[in-house]
Design an enzyme around this catalytic site. Structure first.
Site, PDB file in Angstrom:
ATOM      1  N   ASP A  48       0.917  -1.093  -0.088  1.00  0.00           N
ATOM      2  CA  ASP A  48       0.156   0.033   0.111  1.00  0.00           C
ATOM      3  C   ASP A  48       0.772   1.301   0.061  1.00  0.00           C
ATOM      4  O   ASP A  48       1.854   1.174   0.675  1.00  0.00           O
ATOM      5  CB  ASP A  48      -0.988  -0.012   1.385  1.00  0.00           C
ATOM      6  N   GLU A  82       0.187  -1.255  -4.858  1.00  0.00           N
ATOM      7  CA  GLU A  82      -0.955  -0.454  -5.059  1.00  0.00           C
ATOM      8  C   GLU A  82      -0.496   0.961  -5.423  1.00  0.00           C
ATOM      9  O   GLU A  82       0.122   1.681  -4.682  1.00  0.00           O
ATOM     10  CB  GLU A  82      -1.717  -0.432  -3.727  1.00  0.00           C
TER      11      GLU A  82
END
Length: 489
Positions: free
Chosen positions: A198, A239
């Site tokens: 992330d 991501e």
């Protein structure tokens, strides 16, 4: 370890029944043949905010949710995917708390980016900051060290508070590399098969750049992480919310990427009854992607769709979404808004509600997703055809709560009986089990108010046909006896 080309679930640890043990029971009771691709458990770690996205550590599970044993148990039957906020860690973590106490004398001091790591005298330079892609007014926070009373400024890309709750990690530091290694070893021990990186686009801080997806340094970091993950049999999913060309660079480097373009494309196709843009897109996208329609945030618009949409048309689509109860998150920095002022970052809603709770339209959307090459993920609210939770938004003041309803066991039981959910489960089974999805994909010629997609492998072939005038979907396929069979979705 190869990622399975089957459907995955995305869920919070507590959103299907309240905790991880119950989640496992729910998965085994209702969905044992549904999520053959695995389960993405949104951050189950102790966290100081952002519904799990400000973790204190990755070595423990938040006691309210359960234990590592519970994750391990889920991993017995489903490949588990978890997030690693590779760019930052919580201000409340023991690492940063020790730094707050002892400052530079802390054994953890080198985990963080004090400003003298960038500017020799530790004084930020406005011209450098002006070039950066900012997620808050300034990319650092000031803290007072308890033992000395001195002020320390450290890098903080994210955070709504001042000082920020999320403290950036210095990925150049050997101590950070060791910490990440410890986290990955722990994941591996506990049956985690896939790790989503992330906020990985922000890990490199380099003066004179935007400090977002800085090349080639970002690849050096990704190579380090990939070597670590490979050695433990873990697959990675970086991501990055950005211009699609940046995503495609990751794909060129052999990484899985997220298809953040598909949710908007499918919505546009169904609302405007026109498949031209969708078909053009499906012919030209990288195939090594994870696909989704809905998630814990919203339907991506800017920057993911930049240069792919006409902002006048996008505004019309957004207005329809608002009429159907959606809310919006907006772009912060002026330079990232469109020239005409269009500033929609994400449309926040449940996918079922934004399609006007039309069962056929919703099934058509899922059919397109499942026929699109990639690993399909279904968010738990979408799985149960959940509707916009306006009450939760009003109660919390957080727009994203519209699509984060926590289902009780009773609500799960009731939702599963809905015809739309039963039809979705049948469609997922077909996607999981039909062999042609491991073959060759084609976008077939069709009228602009139709969608026609096919998969073929050896003697197996399936074709999806959607009539956008009625939203009815039909799959024609060759069954195990070599017979042509029609399946009305």
């Amino acid at each position: 370890m190869a990622v399975k080309n089957q459907v995955q679930l995305i869920t919070y640890p507590d959103s299907l029944g309240g905790n991880l043990k119950t989640l496992n029971n729910v998965l085994l009771k209702y969905f044992s043949d549904i999520f053959k691709g695995g389960v993405h458990i949104l951050p189950p770690f102790p966290s100081s905010g952002d519904r799990g996205f400000a973790p204190l550590t990755y070595l423990e599970i938040e006691p309210e949710f359960g234990t590592w044993e519970d994750i391990k148990a889920i991993g017995e039957n489903f490949d588990v995917l978890v997030d690693l906020m590779v760019n930052h860690i919580s201000q409340k973590s023991k690492y940063f708390q020790d730094f707050l106490l002892k400052g530079r004398k802390s054994e953890y001091a080198d985990l963080f980016i004090t400003l003298d790591k960038l500017w020799k005298d530790g004084k930020p330079v406005k011209e450098d900051i002006d070039k950066m892609f900012l997620r808050r007014q300034v990319p650092y926070s000031a803290f007072t060290i308890k033992e000395t009373g001195e002020e320390e400024k450290v890098w903080t890309t994210f955070g709504k508070t001042d000082p920020s709750e999320q403290i950036d990690l210095d990925v150049k530091s050997e101590k950070v590399k060791q910490l990440l290694t410890d986290f990955f070893i722990n994941f591996s021990k506990n049956n985690v098969k896939i790790v989503r990186l992330d906020a990985v686009g922000y890990v490199i801080k380099k003066l004179g750049t935007s400090c977002f997806f800085v090349e080639p340094e970002i690849y050096e970091f990704l190579d380090f992480i990939k070597g670590l993950a490979d050695s433990l049999g873990i697959e990675l999913l970086p991501e990055v919310h950005s211009h699609y060309t940046i995503q495609y660079k990751l794909a060129e480097h052999g990484f899985f990427i997220y298809d953040f373009i598909l949710p908007y494309r499918v919505l546009d196709t169904l609302i405007n009854k026109n498949s031209q843009e969708l078909c053009k897109y499906l012919k030209n996208r990288p195939s090594k992607q994870f696909t989704m329609l809905d998630c814990h945030d919203g339907i991506p618009v800017k920057p993911d769709m930049d240069d792919l949409i006409d902002t006048k048309e996008a505004r019309k689509l957004v207005d329809i979404a608002l009429e159907r109860g959606s809310n919006l998150s907006l772009i912060v920095s002026d330079e990232h808004k469109a020239p005409d002022g269009f500033d929609v970052h994400q449309i926040r809603c449940t996918y079922y509600s934004v399609l006007n709770k039309d069962d056929d339209a919703y099934l058509a959307a899922r059919a397109i997703q499942f026929f699109t090459p990639g690993i399909p993920q279904v968010y738990y609210v979408g799985l149960l055809a959940g509707e916009n939770d306006i009450e939760a938004v009003e109660r919390t003041g957080e727009g994203r709560e519209i699509n984060r309803h926590n289902f009780t066991l009773e609500e799960i039981e009731q939702s599963i009986k809905k015809p739309v959910v039963q039809r979705l489960l049948e469609l997922i089974r077909f996607r999981n089990e039909y062999p042609a999805f491991n073959g060759e994909f084609k976008v077939l010629d069709c009228a602009k108010d139709e969608v026609s997609l096919s998969w073929e492998k050896e003697d197996k072939k399936c074709t999806l046909f959607i009539d956008l005038k009625t939203n009815k979907s039909v799959i024609n396929y060759i069954d195990n006896n070599g017979k042509e069979t029609e399946y009305l979705v």
